[in-house]
Scaffold this motif. Structure first.
Motif, PDB file in Angstrom:
ATOM      1  N   HIS A   1      44.990  -5.188  26.996  1.00  0.00           N
ATOM      2  CA  HIS A   1      45.797  -4.454  25.877  1.00  0.00           C
ATOM      3  C   HIS A   1      47.458  -5.204  25.657  1.00  0.00           C
ATOM      4  O   HIS A   1      47.918  -4.555  25.042  1.00  0.00           O
TER       5      HIS A   1
ATOM      6  N   ARG B   1      38.744 -13.263  22.406  1.00  0.00           N
ATOM      7  CA  ARG B   1      38.388 -11.953  21.992  1.00  0.00           C
ATOM      8  C   ARG B   1      38.922 -11.616  20.978  1.00  0.00           C
ATOM      9  O   ARG B   1      38.458 -11.145  19.900  1.00  0.00           O
ATOM     10  N   SER B   2      40.363 -11.676  20.936  1.00  0.00           N
ATOM     11  CA  SER B   2      41.264 -10.949  19.916  1.00  0.00           C
ATOM     12  C   SER B   2      41.068 -11.720  18.724  1.00  0.00           C
ATOM     13  O   SER B   2      41.053 -11.024  17.965  1.00  0.00           O
TER      14      SER B   2
ATOM     15  N   THR C   1      45.005  -7.265  21.048  1.00  0.00           N
ATOM     16  CA  THR C   1      43.565  -6.894  20.904  1.00  0.00           C
ATOM     17  C   THR C   1      43.451  -5.557  20.187  1.00  0.00           C
ATOM     18  O   THR C   1      42.605  -5.263  19.374  1.00  0.00           O
TER      19      THR C   1
ATOM     20  N   MET D   1      33.977 -12.324  21.041  1.00  0.00           N
ATOM     21  CA  MET D   1      34.415 -11.033  21.418  1.00  0.00           C
ATOM     22  C   MET D   1      33.870 -10.668  22.660  1.00  0.00           C
ATOM     23  O   MET D   1      34.369  -9.472  23.387  1.00  0.00           O
TER      24      MET D   1
ATOM     25  N   TRP E   1      32.717  -4.236  21.445  1.00  0.00           N
ATOM     26  CA  TRP E   1      33.824  -4.923  22.483  1.00  0.00           C
ATOM     27  C   TRP E   1      35.111  -3.943  22.238  1.00  0.00           C
ATOM     28  O   TRP E   1      35.598  -3.783  23.274  1.00  0.00           O
ATOM     29  N   TYR E   2      35.439  -3.134  21.254  1.00  0.00           N
ATOM     30  CA  TYR E   2      36.713  -2.361  21.164  1.00  0.00           C
ATOM     31  C   TYR E   2      36.910  -1.353  22.028  1.00  0.00           C
ATOM     32  O   TYR E   2      37.736  -1.195  22.896  1.00  0.00           O
TER      33      TYR E   2
ATOM     34  N   HIS F   1      44.405  -6.337  16.485  1.00  0.00           N
ATOM     35  CA  HIS F   1      43.322  -6.898  15.761  1.00  0.00           C
ATOM     36  C   HIS F   1      42.103  -6.088  15.648  1.00  0.00           C
ATOM     37  O   HIS F   1      41.326  -6.259  14.832  1.00  0.00           O
TER      38      HIS F   1
ATOM     39  N   GLU G   1      37.315  -3.240  25.547  1.00  0.00           N
ATOM     40  CA  GLU G   1      38.299  -4.285  25.962  1.00  0.00           C
ATOM     41  C   GLU G   1      39.527  -3.532  26.862  1.00  0.00           C
ATOM     42  O   GLU G   1      39.847  -2.331  26.873  1.00  0.00           O
TER      43      GLU G   1
ATOM     44  N   VAL H   1      41.525 -13.140  26.951  1.00  0.00           N
ATOM     45  CA  VAL H   1      41.742 -12.327  25.895  1.00  0.00           C
ATOM     46  C   VAL H   1      41.973 -12.638  24.401  1.00  0.00           C
ATOM     47  O   VAL H   1      41.721 -12.124  23.502  1.00  0.00           O
TER      48      VAL H   1
END
Length: 298
Positions: A117, A75-76, A129, A60, A110-111, A132, A114, A72
């Motif tokens: 998108h 991470r997602s 992203t 992430m 992370w969220y 998830h 981020e 991406v």
């Protein structure tokens, strides 16, 4: 879908985790993710679940802050896989509180940071992203390790994510899955209206157009405001219709058996924010709550 007999589980797992960031969606979505989740569901990782989660979370952070490149997907899909790991713990009670709280810290960091998108990306397949991440927060919201304080933090993280400026207008069900994460929080019945209503008011402030000398200061609404507005409408619809749990999560039958506490008040509080976005349009339907009583609908 069986674990290969001619190689170690560690070797196979390392390869599959690496493939979560593969540019070919067939490798990522049709091979790595289904295999890992199948083995997870079958209990293959039950004695290794803490290590598996610790091994997933660095994904992430890979390329965090970038926008528009291939990083991406790592991470997602790392976030989505962590949601499955937490879901397994929610079913089987295999992981310590300290580990899950640490994963929660990493997930929320992370969220909110981020930047990419994108939903569907030609040639790369799904990134998703926002969706998830919503699934990951919903898994954390179910966790027995999360009490009132941690659930309040998750609620604030969702507001931070929704209100943050972005160039992306969310599609592909992002706001629905994010609203479902909030519904999961509300079904825990740990958060009373004194917490949730100010949170809703914060979102409402984010969709009111700024004015300078009676005129809009800039083009309105920007993408973040459109996302917030769509999110509030999705949350209102889910509160009104009710939501159900997942068949593969044992606690969901009980968790979602009844509507959340204070549902009627929360419905009206959401409507207050939606109405205030364009007060010229909507007919007032609420009146002030009497002392010691609930708001009523005309």
């Amino acid at each position: 879908m069986d674990v290969p007999a001619d190689r170690s589980l560690d070797e196979s797992t390392v390869e599959l985790v690496e493939m979560l960031g593969h540019p070919n969606p067939r490798m990522r979505e049709d091979l790595a993710y289904p295999l890992l989740t199948t083995w997870l569901t079958r209990g293959v990782y039950d004695d290794l679940l803490t290590g598996l989660g610790d091994g997933i979370t660095p994904g992430m952070r890979q390329g965090l802050g970038r926008d528009g490149d291939i990083s991406v997907v790592r991470r997602s899909y790392s976030a989505l896989m962590l949601a499955e790991i937490i879901g397994r713990d929610n079913n089987e009670h295999l992981v310590s509180s300290s580990s899950v709280l640490d994963w929660g810290d990493r997930a929320t960091t992370w969220y909110v940071r981020e930047q990419d998108h994108r939903g569907w990306i030609p040639e790369l397949g799904w990134a998703n992203t926002i969706a998830h991440g919503a699934d990951l927060l919903a898994a954390l919201a179910r966790s027995r390790h999360f009490g009132r304080l941690e659930l309040t933090v998750l609620l604030d993280v969702i507001a931070d994510r929704v209100l943050a400026p972005t160039a992306y207008i969310w599609g592909h069900g992002d706001v629905d899955r994010l609203a479902y994460a909030v519904m999961t929080l509300l079904h825990r019945n740990e958060l009373d209206p004194g917490i949730v209503e100010p949170w809703l008011a914060r979102l409402g402030e984010g969709i009111r157009p700024p004015r300078t000398r009676g005129h809009l200061a800039a083009e309105w609404p920007p993408p973040s405001v459109r996302n917030t507005s769509s999110f509030l409408r999705a949350l209102h619809l889910q509160l009104a219709l009710g939501v159900q749990g997942r068949d593969d999560l044992r606690t969901d039958a009980e968790l979602f058996a009844q509507p959340p506490a204070h549902r009627a008040d929360l419905l009206l509080a959401v409507l207050d924010q939606i109405r205030a976005e364009q007060p010229w349009l909507y007919r007032p339907t609420t009146k002030a709550r009497p002392l010691g009583g609930e708001r009523t609908v005309k």
